[in-house]
Design an enzyme around this catalytic site. Structure first.
Site, short mmCIF file in Angstrom:
data_model
loop_
_atom_site.label_atom_id
_atom_site.label_comp_id
_atom_site.label_asym_id
_atom_site.label_seq_id
_atom_site.Cartn_x
_atom_site.Cartn_y
_atom_site.Cartn_z
N ARG A 284 0.81 -0.63 -0.12
CA ARG A 284 -0.49 0.25 -0.41
C ARG A 284 0.60 1.61 -0.37
O ARG A 284 0.79 1.79 -0.77
CB ARG A 284 -1.20 -0.09 1.50
CG ARG A 284 -1.88 1.48 1.42
CD ARG A 284 -2.74 1.34 2.21
NE ARG A 284 -2.11 2.25 3.51
CZ ARG A 284 -2.82 2.55 4.43
NH1 ARG A 284 -3.57 2.42 4.76
NH2 ARG A 284 -1.98 3.17 5.76
N ASP B 260 -9.28 15.98 4.57
CA ASP B 260 -8.95 14.77 4.39
C ASP B 260 -9.90 13.74 4.42
O ASP B 260 -11.19 13.59 4.98
CB ASP B 260 -8.79 14.42 6.44
CG ASP B 260 -8.08 13.49 6.47
OD1 ASP B 260 -7.75 12.29 5.58
OD2 ASP B 260 -7.61 12.64 7.57
N ASP C 41 -12.56 10.16 4.80
CA ASP C 41 -12.85 9.36 5.95
C ASP C 41 -12.23 8.05 5.99
O ASP C 41 -13.00 7.65 5.00
CB ASP C 41 -13.98 9.74 6.39
CG ASP C 41 -14.45 11.29 6.90
OD1 ASP C 41 -13.58 12.19 7.43
OD2 ASP C 41 -15.58 11.85 6.61
N ALA D 118 -9.62 0.98 9.90
CA ALA D 118 -11.26 0.74 10.19
C ALA D 118 -11.70 1.61 9.76
O ALA D 118 -11.36 2.79 9.72
CB ALA D 118 -11.03 -0.21 10.91
N TYR E 193 -15.71 3.29 10.51
CA TYR E 193 -16.11 4.41 12.20
C TYR E 193 -16.60 3.44 12.73
O TYR E 193 -16.49 3.19 14.15
CB TYR E 193 -16.78 5.87 11.65
CG TYR E 193 -15.17 6.64 11.91
CD1 TYR E 193 -15.00 7.49 12.62
CD2 TYR E 193 -15.20 7.39 10.76
CE1 TYR E 193 -13.89 7.86 12.57
CE2 TYR E 193 -14.44 8.02 10.82
CZ TYR E 193 -13.61 8.61 11.78
OH TYR E 193 -12.38 9.67 11.68
N ALA F 69 -16.47 0.06 12.91
CA ALA F 69 -15.12 -0.73 13.57
C ALA F 69 -14.54 -0.19 14.73
O ALA F 69 -14.43 -0.78 15.53
CB ALA F 69 -14.16 -1.54 12.50
N GLU G 33 -5.21 13.38 1.50
CA GLU G 33 -5.90 14.36 2.68
C GLU G 33 -4.74 15.00 1.49
O GLU G 33 -3.75 15.50 0.87
CB GLU G 33 -4.45 14.05 3.71
CG GLU G 33 -4.16 14.58 4.75
CD GLU G 33 -3.71 14.55 6.07
OE1 GLU G 33 -3.24 12.80 5.31
OE2 GLU G 33 -3.49 15.21 7.51
#
Lengths: 839, 206
Positions: free
Chosen positions: A74, A118, A120, A156, A158, A160, A216
């Site tokens: 990644r 940014d 989410d 993850a 939100y 989670a 971002e």
């Protein structure tokens, strides 16, 4: 290559995690997200991984390990995304133009408005945006969802996070917290698409966009006076949601810092505006740990001083912060705790370094494995350099070495508990050539003297970058090396515990171009080697200075060897047998390099030999015994470091016995240290008076600045003698005055005072002599200021007032006064945060 | 740190605190903040000094100085400032005592030697009227200590007398006028004045 040798078939079944660190560092990408990528993918998203079912998971099994490793990363995606972004949005020249206008940041900062935006939980939302059924379920991205659960979660959503699931957590733990957690794989193509859409929108609304990452960015909306920033932010967020299907959060503030802090509160899918009036309230209760740049170590230090919040941090003066945490960090803490941030939004900057690092799956059995691995790594780095159209001069090899007693890491094939080491070499001509990279990295690797079985991670970084097309005109051949700046090797281990530098002899050129050299007596047969393919400007081999050759960095030497058709090493070997090396600078073993080049199997390297005995012997007579042990512990080879680090460790009786010239040399060679108390406050008696007694100069602390106070060393201080023989009548006179008035109180002010009362008219010398005298006086003053600034500004104040009076009568002192005024002000400002008033 | 060193640096700290009490009183008297009748002549270390006659003033100065003792003992105090403010709470003059006590090298300090050095301070202070600026109308003053780090809350009773300050800071670095420096192991003490810097031209108004 040798995959069949590896027997361990269980490995195949085991869960596989790969950790990757993309090392395309960007100036602005300051937040080090550590990201973990599973190697084994369920094949859905990464069709590119050919035969992932047969993929092998360590350097032991997979000859194409490095290549595969980066395909699944990644961070590799983020790193390469940057290039994509740069090409897409800054292809035209307008990209960087506005960046320059941000220079006077302090002034602009007052009125500026910054939006930080940014997406989410980007890596999750992009994947699930078209899977409505997952929207309110806890979801995490991870490359593997195997039952063992030893893969690490990368991001993850939100729902989670509400269960406590966090990035970096093992899937197993995450599922303990949240049994219904859905694990989804990466979708790199979708990421790319969303990131492009995201930036399209941003660039449409604002000219000044600074990309921090694919998800971002900062916008500088200060000049968009017709739009309310809050309105603009919500427009942008809506558009992002509509276009990409992902929600974004925004923070708005007067500085980049405040905008970023605001986003943190605004998340998820919200926005927050912190106006200038609210900054203080906002920061008051903000834990210091949330400030960017305050990591766990720094935070702990602050907590130890009972500083928990920015409000408390504000109570501490800037100088004490700088004293405790260093100039830069102190400054940062001081301004961040006030919401100040001088950075301005700038376009994507050129990378400072480009490289690649593999910290997972690295297991070597022998040198051959290592060589192969390095070759692959260099290929990757070379490709990255070419992708960015950059070439570099400094090459840093980072090694993770298993800590002694470290157990096999929990994470399968992970690096576990490691010592980090790094060494670098700088060459004069920048390159992206894979062969050069390979040679350099092999040499660097060899210089670590490692048991290859202990290596758990390897990274290669290229810095001192240059744009490739610009530097094409400078040839990258040996020729340019011969005629350009010296090459240097810099070695670092465990944060500077061990550091050494090898410098090319400065007079190398002179020797190499055929000047008289000590080697001229060498066999004439060898001179005939210079022929054919060798560059005609090369000096015959017999003209080469052996000492110089031995001091060359191995990289350069091997290059040189190539030009001499490989005969150079033979010559050196031969010479080595004949002559004991007494060079004062260390040599990175030639034989090591030779072996490394000729037979890859063994790379004996003698970096240990860096602290050369020859030099130490030379210095020993001057230094007291206590310091020798110290010196040899330090791996540094700078000449000054072989000497006691401060005056207090010098055996003065020894020093005084030296001929004056030598003494001056020794004193001059002292490293500058911060002093605490002036040596002249605790005068050192000369040895003529008390030869046998060790002289107590303890009072001078361990920190006497030596090179900066050597003129004031001793009583009478050295300058008196220097001035006495200067030939300038004014200086001579000063020396006399000192003996008369200052011997009991070794200060400058009584001397100046006396000079004012005794000298009616100064007879200034000729221009030539005057310059010399001015220089001497300035040097004297400079050293005196350094000596006194910490503890006795009264004396400095007094001296400068007296100097001002002298300046009215003498050209010499007028000039000295004018030269020294800025210096004294700078010193005072540095220590007291103000300027000295001299009436 | 052994017991003796402890006593030693404690001794130095106590001397410094006592000295500060006297010096702060002298500064306030020097500034003419109160009518001269508010002070009386006394002898301290065989030097003529001023002492506040009003019990509240005396107590304030005493408590300010002695409240510093635990912090000075710990080496936390970097500077002690006597600050005079104008009506709008902007500092117009600061008397700064920069204190460094070298606890590690607190070898044998002769009491007399330190006193001798401190005495020269007081003498200098008593003749420093020319350095100070006249007081503005309706001014006030306070004692502020600059610590190297925040003290632990409730670490001592005296410490609680001290509160975080909201003193405004100057926009520009101040102009410094040294008054007296003293370097007598283990104590390094300097007194200097800070005045706001008006001399530099203001940056462009825009």
């Amino acid at each position: 290559m040798n995959a069949e040798i590896l027997g361990n078939h269980d490995i195949e079944e085991k869960e596989v995690t790969s950790e990757i660190q993309s090392t395309t560092n960007l100036h602005s990408a300051s937040d080090n997200k550590s990201v973990h990528v599973n190697g084994k993918n369920d094949g859905k998203s990464i069709a590119t991984v050919a035969g992932s079912s047969t993929r092998r998971h360590s350097t032991l099994e997979d000859p194409n390990f490095v290549e595969n490793y980066f395909k699944n990363s990644r961070l590799h995606f983020i790193g390469t995304w940057r290039n994509r972004y740069r090409k897409r949005f800054h292809g035209s020249s307008n990209g960087l133009k506005w960046a320059d206008s941000g220079q006077n940041a302090a002034e602009i900062a007052k009125k500026s408005t910054i939006i930080h935006i940014d997406l989410d939980c980007f890596f999750v939302s992009v994947v699930i945006k078209n899977r409505l059924e997952l929207h309110d379920k806890p979801v995490a991205v991870c490359h593997s969802d195997n039952p063992k659960g030893t893969a690490e979660i990368s991001s993850a959503n939100y729902p989670a996070r509400a269960y406590g699931v966090k990035a970096g957590m093992f899937v197993r733990h995450a599922k303990d917290l949240c049994p219904q957690l859905v694990i989804v794989p990466y979708n790199f193509e979708a990421y790319e698409e969303v990131a492009d859409q995201f930036y399209d929108i941003l660039h449409r609304h604002c000219r000044k966009v600074q990309a921090l990452s694919c998800d971002e960015a900062f916008l500088d909306v200060s000049d968009l006076s017709d739009v309310e920033p809050e309105f603009l932010a919500s427009t942008i967020r809506n558009e992002i949601l509509e276009t990409t299907g992902c929600s974004a959060s925004a923070g708005i503030g007067g500085t980049m810092l405040m905008a970023r802090l605001a986003t943190r509160v605004a998340k998820p899918a919200g926005q927050l505006y912190i106006s200038a009036e609210k900054v203080e309230d906002f920061l008051d209760q903000l834990p210091v740990g949330t400030l960017p740049g305050v990591g766990s170590v720094l935070k702990e230090k602050l907590v130890k001083q009972n500083i928990q919040t920015c409000g408390q941090l504000r109570l501490i003066s800037k100088d004490s912060l700088q004293k405790d945490f260093g100039v830069k960090t102190g400054e940062m803490l001081w301004s961040y705790s006030r919401g100040l941030d001088l950075r301005s939004v700038t376009a994507v900057q050129e990378s400072k370094s480009i490289g690649a690092e593999v910290n997972w799956g690295v297991r070597f059995r022998d040198q051959q494995d290592v060589q192969h691995f390095l070759q692959c790594l260099c290929k990757e780095v070379s490709l990255r350099l070419q992708g960015c159209e950059m070439i570099g001069r400094t090459f840093t090899l980072k090694i993770k070495k298993r800590k002694k007693d470290a157990e096999e890491p929990t994470k399968y094939m992970g690096c576990g508990d490691c010592d980090n080491m790094s060494r670098s070499i700088t060459v004069p001509a920048a390159t992206d050539d894979v062969e050069v990279l390979q040679r350099i990295s092999k040499n660097l690797f060899g210089s670590f003297c490692l048991d290859v079985k202990e290596v758990r991670g390897v990274g290669l970084q290229v810095s001192k970058l240059d744009s490739a097309d610009l530097s094409n005109k400078g040839s990258r051949t040996l020729k340019s090396w011969l005629s350009s700046a010296p090459a240097s090797v810099h070695i670092e281990q465990d944060d500077n515990v061990f550091s050494a530098a090898v410098r090319e002899n400065s007079d190398y050129n002179r020797h190499a171009t055929g000047g008289v050299s000590r080697l001229q007596e060498s066999e004439s047969a060898e001179s005939s080697i210079q022929s054919g393919d060798t560059n005609s400007s090369l000096p015959p081999m017999c003209h080469l200075d052996m000492e110089v050759l031995e001091n060359l960095p191995p990289e350069l030497l091997s290059e040189l060897d190539g030009t001499y058709g490989g005969k150079l090493y033979e010559l050196i070997e031969k010479k080595r047998g004949k002559r004991k090396i007494n060079s004062s600078s260390p040599h990175i073993s030639l034989d090591g390099t030779a072996a490394g080049i000729k037979e890859l199997k063994s790379i004996p390297v003698k970096i240990h030999g860096l602290s050369t005995s020859g030099e130490k012997e030379y210095k020993e007579p001057f230094v007291p015994h206590s310091s020798i042990a110290r010196t040899s512990n330090q791996g540094t080879i700078e000449m000054t470091d072989l000497m006691p680090s401060s005056l207090s460790q010098v055996d003065v009786s020894v020093l005084q016995e030296l001929p004056e010239e030598l003494r001056a040399d020794v004193l001059g060679a002292y490293p500058a240290h911060r002093r605490q108390q002036s040596s002249s406050d605790v005068p050192v008696e000369t040895c003529k008076k008390q030869d046998e007694e060790p002289i107590d100069i303890k009072g001078t602390e361990n920190e006497i600045g030596f090179s900066c106070s050597s003129l004031w060393f001793g009583n009478p201080p050295l300058w008196t003698e220097k001035f006495k023989v200067s030939g300038n009548c004014t200086l001579e006179f000063f020396s006399e005055i000192y003996y008369k008035v200052a011997q009991s109180r070794p200060m400058l002010s009584p001397v100046l005072q006396q000079a004012i009362s005794e000298i009616g008219i100064f007879h200034d010398a000729s221009a030539n002599e005057l310059d010399k005298a001015i220089y001497d006086v300035c040097e004297l003053l400079k050293q005196y200021i350094k000596l006194k600034v910490e503890g006795d500004i009264e004396e400095i104040y007094l001296c400068f007032r007296l100097l001002k009076r002298l300046a009215a009568r003498s050209q010499l002192f007028l000039q000295a006064y004018e030269i020294m005024s800025p210096f004294v002000q700078a010193s005072i400002s540095e220590h007291y945060g103000g300027s000295l008033s001299i009436p | 740190m052994n017991r003796r060193d402890d006593n030693q640096s404690g001794e130095v700290a106590r001397t410094v605190v006592e000295f500060l009490e006297v010096a702060i009183t002298m500064i306030v008297s020097l500034k003419g903040f109160y009518p001269s009748e508010a002070f009386e002549r006394r002898r301290y270390m065989n030097v003529v000094v001023q002492r506040a006659r009003h019990p509240e003033l005396r107590d304030y100065i005493h408590s300010a100085a002695s409240g510093l003792l635990p912090f000075i003992e710990k080496g936390l105090v970097e500077r002690v400032a006597v600050i005079f403010f104008s009506e709008d709470n902007v500092p117009v003059e600061k008397f700064i005592f920069k204190v460094t006590i070298n606890t590690s090298s607190a070898g044998l300090v002769e009491e007399g030697q330190l006193e001798f050095a401190l005495r020269s301070f007081l003498i200098k202070l008593s003749v420093s009227k020319s350095l100070v600026k006249p007081l503005p109308q309706n001014c006030r003053w306070e004692v502020t200590a600059y610590l190297r780090s925040l003290p632990e809350v409730g670490s001592s009773k005296e410490g609680e007398l001290w509160i975080p300050t909201d003193t405004k800071q100057w926009q520009k670095p101040p102009v410094i006028t040294p008054v007296k420096s003293l370097n007598s192991e283990p104590l390094c003490l300097q007194l200097y004045l800070e005045h706001p810097n008006f001399s530099e031209p203001q940056p462009h108004a825009q």
